[in-house]
Every structure is written in C-alpha cells, then in structure tokens.
Scaffold this active site. Sequence first.
Site, PDB file in Angstrom:
ATOM      1  N   ASN A 185       0.857  -1.186   0.000  1.00  0.00           N
ATOM      2  CA  ASN A 185       0.000   0.000   0.000  1.00  0.00           C
ATOM      3  C   ASN A 185       0.892   1.234   0.000  1.00  0.00           C
ATOM      4  O   ASN A 185       1.346   1.682   1.041  1.00  0.00           O
ATOM      5  CB  ASN A 185      -0.916  -0.023   1.224  1.00  0.00           C
ATOM      6  CG  ASN A 185      -1.981   1.052   1.148  1.00  0.00           C
ATOM      7  OD1 ASN A 185      -1.770   2.094   0.544  1.00  0.00           O
ATOM      8  ND2 ASN A 185      -3.112   0.794   1.772  1.00  0.00           N
ATOM      9  N   ASP A 186       1.132   1.752  -1.184  1.00  0.00           N
ATOM     10  CA  ASP A 186       2.020   2.900  -1.366  1.00  0.00           C
ATOM     11  C   ASP A 186       1.572   4.120  -0.579  1.00  0.00           C
ATOM     12  O   ASP A 186       2.307   5.092  -0.476  1.00  0.00           O
ATOM     13  CB  ASP A 186       2.030   3.295  -2.857  1.00  0.00           C
ATOM     14  CG  ASP A 186       3.166   2.646  -3.618  1.00  0.00           C
ATOM     15  OD1 ASP A 186       4.188   2.350  -3.009  1.00  0.00           O
ATOM     16  OD2 ASP A 186       3.001   2.457  -4.837  1.00  0.00           O
ATOM     17  N   CYS A 187       0.359   4.087  -0.125  1.00  0.00           N
ATOM     18  CA  CYS A 187      -0.216   5.265   0.525  1.00  0.00           C
ATOM     19  C   CYS A 187      -0.250   5.143   2.044  1.00  0.00           C
ATOM     20  O   CYS A 187      -0.732   6.041   2.729  1.00  0.00           O
ATOM     21  CB  CYS A 187      -1.613   5.518  -0.012  1.00  0.00           C
ATOM     22  SG  CYS A 187      -1.560   5.881  -1.767  1.00  0.00           S
TER      23      CYS A 187
END
Length: 811
Positions: free
Chosen positions: A484-486
């Site tokens: 989850n890059d965020c």
Amino acid sequence: MRFGYFDDQQREYVITRPDTPLPWLNYLGNEAYFGIISNTAGGYSFYRDARLRRLTRYRYNNAPRDIGGRYLYLRDSATGEYWSPTWQPTLTALDDYTCRHGIGYTTIQSTYRDVTAQVRYFVPQGSNLEVWQVKVTNHRVKAAELSLFSFVEFCLWDANDDMTNFQRNFSIGEVEIENGVIYHKTEYRERRDHFAYFACSAPLAGFDTSRDEFLGVYRGFDQPLVVEAGESKNSVAHGWAPIGSHHVKLKLAPGETQSINFILGYQENPRDAKFEAPGVINKVTVKPIIAHYLDSANIDAAFETLRQYWDGLLGVLQVSTPDEHTNRMVNIWNAYQCMVTFNMSRSASGYESGIGRGMGFRDSNQDLLGFVHMIPERAKERILDIASTQFENGGAYHQYQPLTKRGNNAVGSNFNDDPLWLVLGVAAYIKESGDWAILDEPVPFDNQPGTEQPLYEHMRRSMQYTLDRLGPHGLPLIGRADWNDCLNLNTFSEEPGESFQTTTNKDGAVAESIFIAGLYGIAAKEMADLEDHFGRGDTAASYRDSAVKMDEVVKEHGWDGAWFMRAYNHFGEKVGSAECAEGQIFIEPQGICIMAGMGLDDGRAAQALDSVRARLATPHGIILQQPAYATYHVELGEISSYPPGYKENAGIFCHTNPWIMIAEAIVGSGNNAHDYYTRINPSAREAISELHRCEPYVYAQMIAGKDAPTHGEAKNSWLTGTAAWNYAAITQWILGIRPTFEGLQIAPVVPTAWSGFTATRKYRGVTYHITVRRAGPGNTVALAVDGTPVEGSIIPLITDRAACQVSVTLN
Ligand code: BGC
Ligand code: NOJ
C-alpha cells in the site's frame, strides 16, 4: 445499460455507439512499436518508451476528452458536407457506428449518407509501424465523389518536453515530403538518428504538414479549414506544430468499394548513414518497408500473422465453465490485459500519461504471475532486469527505467515489501518453465559490473533484508510503504505537493507492517520448497522455521481478535484495529496472511474472512479498509489524503480482491471465492456500464467504495496488478490449475452449483486436456491421467507424451 456486446467468437468487444461513458481504449503493438487507441480513434503511438520516443501528440485531460488521434475526414464534393467516420473529431451523427476492439487491433466502421467507411488499425508483428486499412463503399444509387483526408499531429519525441518547452519547440519542427510520403524529422539534423513517416497507398490530390494551415489558427480538429474547403494547401511545416495529412480523391460508382491504406511508422538509420544529401533523410532502408506495407495483400498477411500470434498465446489455457464471464475473461480478455501490463507496465493508458512512472519493482514481479505461462522466455528476461536493480543489502529500487534498465534515483528505495516480490516472481517462473538454471544466472547489484552473484543469492538477500529489519514487536519494519504505497507511516508530510512516497521525516525504526509479515511467510515457503528440490533439507527447514516464527509473532502482535491487524505506526499505535476510530480493518493482511497459511490451524483464517464479508464486502467488490479516514492524518500519509471511498482510502482497490478470493479457496469456499470474483469481473458488470463507466472488457485499478458518492464507478483501467492477480485467482485457485515446482496441480475449489468444467492447458511441452466432474459438494479430488489414477492432486511431470487426458472427480 450496455454500450455494446462481446463477440467471443471473434475475440472482440463490439461498441455500438460512440459516446461511451469514457473513451474505451485498446492497445496496438506487442514488441517495440505501441499505441493506445480509443473507440473513436483517439490515442497516440510510441516506439519502446512512451515518454522519450513518442510519435504522435495526445491531449490528456482535455475538453472534450480524448483529443489527438488517428483521424480521417470524408467530404462529399457534391454538398461540401464532411464527417469523421470514427465519430471524433467532427462528432457528426452517424447513421450507424461500430467499433470492434480486438486482440491487438481495432476496427471502426460507420455509415453516413449511404457511404460506409471501415478502418482497421494494427501493428504488424516484426515491424515498427502501424497500418490503417481503410475501405470506403458507396451504397448510393448514384456515383459518389468524395475526398478522404488523413490526419496525425506529430509529437516532438520527448512527450514531457513537448508539453512544456514551447520557446524551443515552436522553432524546431521539420518535415520532408517525398513521393507523397510525409517524413517527420524534428531534431534529426542533430543527435537523433530516427524519424517518423506517414504514407498513403493512393495517388494524392495534396498534402499538409502545418497544423495552422490545415486547421486554421482558431479552429479545432472538428472543423479544419482544409477539409471544409476540400483542398489541401501542400503546406510545409517550419517550426510550430508539424502534422501529417494526405488528401485522396475518390470516385465511387454505386456499390463500389475502394481500399486506401495508410502507414505511420518509426525508423532508425545508422549514425554514419543518416543523410542521402545534406539535410535530406537517407531513405534506403525505409522505402522497401513502406512499399511492402502499403500493399493490401501484405497487410492481410500481416493481420493473419498477428491473429496466429495471439492464438498461440491465448491457446496456452482455454477453459469452458458454466459461467460465461469466467470463460470470456480467462480465455480472452484477462489474459490479453496481462500481456498489455507486461508490455506497458504502468506507463501509457488513459490514466498513465506515459511520462510519469517507470517499471515498478513490486509491480513487475506481480505482473509476471499473469503472463509467465504465455511467454516464459520474456518473463525470464524481465526477472533478470528487475533483479539487476537490487542493492547488495537485498533492498531494491522502487522503480527502474525501461530504456536504460537502471534504478530510478528520484524514487529511491526502502519500500520494505519490494524485495520479497522477487521471490514470488522467480518461483512462478520456475513453476511454469521448470528452468531451474535461472537460479544460477549471474546478476549484478545496482547494475554494477563486477558485482554479479547468482540470482539465487539475490533471493536469499531479499529474505534476509526482511529479517534484518524487524521492529519493536518483531514484525517487519514498513519503511516508506509496503504494497500500500499510501500507508506512509514515516513520512509525516505537512508540505503541499511533497511526495508521500519519497519524503521521510522519521527514522523508520518503529512502524511495522503485518502485510510484510504475511508476504514473508509466503516467500519463506517458496524458498523452502525450492531448497527441497535441491535436497537441501536443513536450509528448507530453516526457512520453514522462520515462517513459523513470523506466524507466531503475528499471532501475538498482529491479530486483533477477529481479523489481522494492518500495522503499527511511528508511535507504536495500532493501525487496522477495532481500537482505532477509523481504519479498523484492512483487506490486505486478511488475504496475504491467509495465503501464507496463517490462521488455518486455529480458526483465525475463517474468522478473518467472516470479518471481511461483514465489514468490507459490497456488491461492487471488497473495500480496502473501513471506516474510511474522514480527515488527513499526518502519521498515516497519502491514504488519508484521498476523499473517503476513493483509491487507498476505502476504495474497492481491485488488486487486493483476488487475495481474498484465493484465501476463500484455501479455506475451501468455492462459492465465496467465485462470488467475489464475479463482483469485480468487468464482463459481469457490463450491464451497469453507465455506472461502472470504464471498459467492460478489462479490469480497472479501482471502483469507488461505499463512502464515495459515486459508489460503483471504476477508474484507472488497463494498467494494474489487478489483471495478474485476478488471473491467478481464477485459473490457479478457483479452477485450481496450478503449476508447482514438481508438476501441474489440479485442485479446483469451484462453486457447489457447478457440475464441472473442462480446460486445455499447455504446460512444459505437454497439452493437458482436463475434465472436471462434480460427484459431491466438496473439494477433494480424485485424479486419473490417461485412465491411470494419480495420488494427490499434482500430476508428476509427463515426458513421454505430447498430450494427455486428465479426469478429475470432485467429492
Ligand atoms: C497512488 C498509488 C500508487 C502511488 C504510486 C499514489 O498516488 O494512490 O496507488 O501506488 O501513487 O506512486
Ligand atoms: C499502484 C502501484 O503501482 C502499486 O505498486 C501499489 O502496490 C498500489 N498502487 C497500491 O498502493
């Protein structure tokens, strides 16, 4: 509401009205020359790199949408009326219209005032060009006198510079016209050794290469001056905006059809043979290519070759199940989408501008899962490219550039899940190909010559990288982000515009990821199986031990009571726990931890899946987390930057849904697994196209979640890890046709209502004709190969036959 229909026989989606909810795209090209094309002929082309070698111009985020394309205009000499047979750009109300998006080609056909025009666009295999094969038919009782104008707008190669550096660009555009062929040669005079060309098979009444002359300075593509007047200006562009337009006059008797072919191509010359006269392009190598592909017979042959190429790729796995949406996605569209993600990574789509992102380390490894069976040789090359960007400490550049194959310094490293995906990618490759030798390939670190170590050593370091970075609870540290890059737990960004992924304001010694713990568990099992193959029992056991240890840590610190927690933040506080006000439950660890086998022995897995069903599942798919973050949380990062219901903030992030499908299959629920599969299956959503809005034949990255006012609306179609994972979920876990290190496994976990299915799978040189019959409601398999019963569910490798019959009974 539908905007077309599937023609499965032809492997086409047929769009029956041009005003689709969004431009519905397709891709042209499989090797080096590529293009995107919409259902109304919008799009652009490039050679290898969508940023650095862009042939034609496209206007992203324009109004109207989808401007810039492979345009044609027809003009009736008798009345002066003109229209675009592909609808854009004139938007004339056509009497009929169809667009057939096929596998590697698009055909658009329309009729207006009894004149039918058909244009088929494709890229011949082995060429660096695209063909526009046009046929115009006069259905009138009288002869028709028509003018046909072609149109492309050239991009000055570097798409980023092209959009920004006007002080230079307006002075550098150059063209050459010879025998009706328009050559675009901006910057060829200096360092470029390549040019573009646009040619037509018919005698020309004229041509244009200056946009201002062709359109008129204050006119749009919908009403070019030249088309209105019915006469080309034979303009030669000097600077400003070079275009290519041919003018062909057609006299069609009643019932007559004429074919006119156009080709748009890219050509490189040797550096020492660029010119035939001062400043004049040397056309010795390009002329035979042009002559060849303007010939209709050669074009038809090239189209046939393209079809056969796809027959071969798609023929590796074909299934026939009771569900048409499953069949169509597995046999045609999902496999095709996987090949497109292989070619494009995340570079060029309706949402990726071709300028932004390189090849992702984790993305490319996951994409492999969807195409490795179709082209194992290219998967191998991809693996070696990816691994070459790894660091000596086992870490990885988050991205690398496709042209240079070098790690991207601007994005850097420290996404702590990245290295583990390499293990999954290599494992998938060996399971498919049996090419154990890849483990011995010498691969450098950070592309530095002299640092080569066997690929196997890279994998070992990937594993060690995780163990070298455990946090206060013994869980893996998250670094900049995991999958989850965020979820940016060390970013703490207060500056608008600052990158959430590359800004790091905390040292990262505390924030931990349960997702990475699960991923480590999966990778450790792969490593152990691989060790077993070589008879290295001790190493295998130590990997299994480390997986068990990780499971124990997760049990103690990563289990929230009814589901797997998500993370610990920089303050050591829980993320993804019932204790949290928002973001109490996340989808990712539920899928990944169960795939690692966590919670299968003590009921946690089943409980986690119940929680997913109760808290995250919607009719449009499974939401990433709940409750959505209502406000920005500096300690969580980009996830909380999105309005509730979008993207990582509680959108239906389709990439993650197959992890739950696989987990459901692992716990034995074919009903749940296939139900989730169907909820996001684009074909199964076709009937709600006005809501879904994206193409009904490919997956989108995201469908708006239930917190969004637009719940059910898809975005970011085509280039997404969703393609590979859904393909893996349906083919390997639900239909259960799964390559393993030691042979093909057949272990279906299909809906109880299915009486069975059949499949043909080519695997390590043998064609398996598989027939599955349900004899009872469970998932226990009884296998026979050519009539001989086989123990368990793995068919030992077959070496003495080219084909076999596999009968599978489910009890
Ligand atoms: C997106 C993520 C993506 C990241 C890549 C973010 O804005 O929400 O999905 O992985 O950018 O840099
Ligand atoms: C898209 C990115 O390409 C991928 O690497 C990432 O895992 C997902 N977004 C989730 O953030």
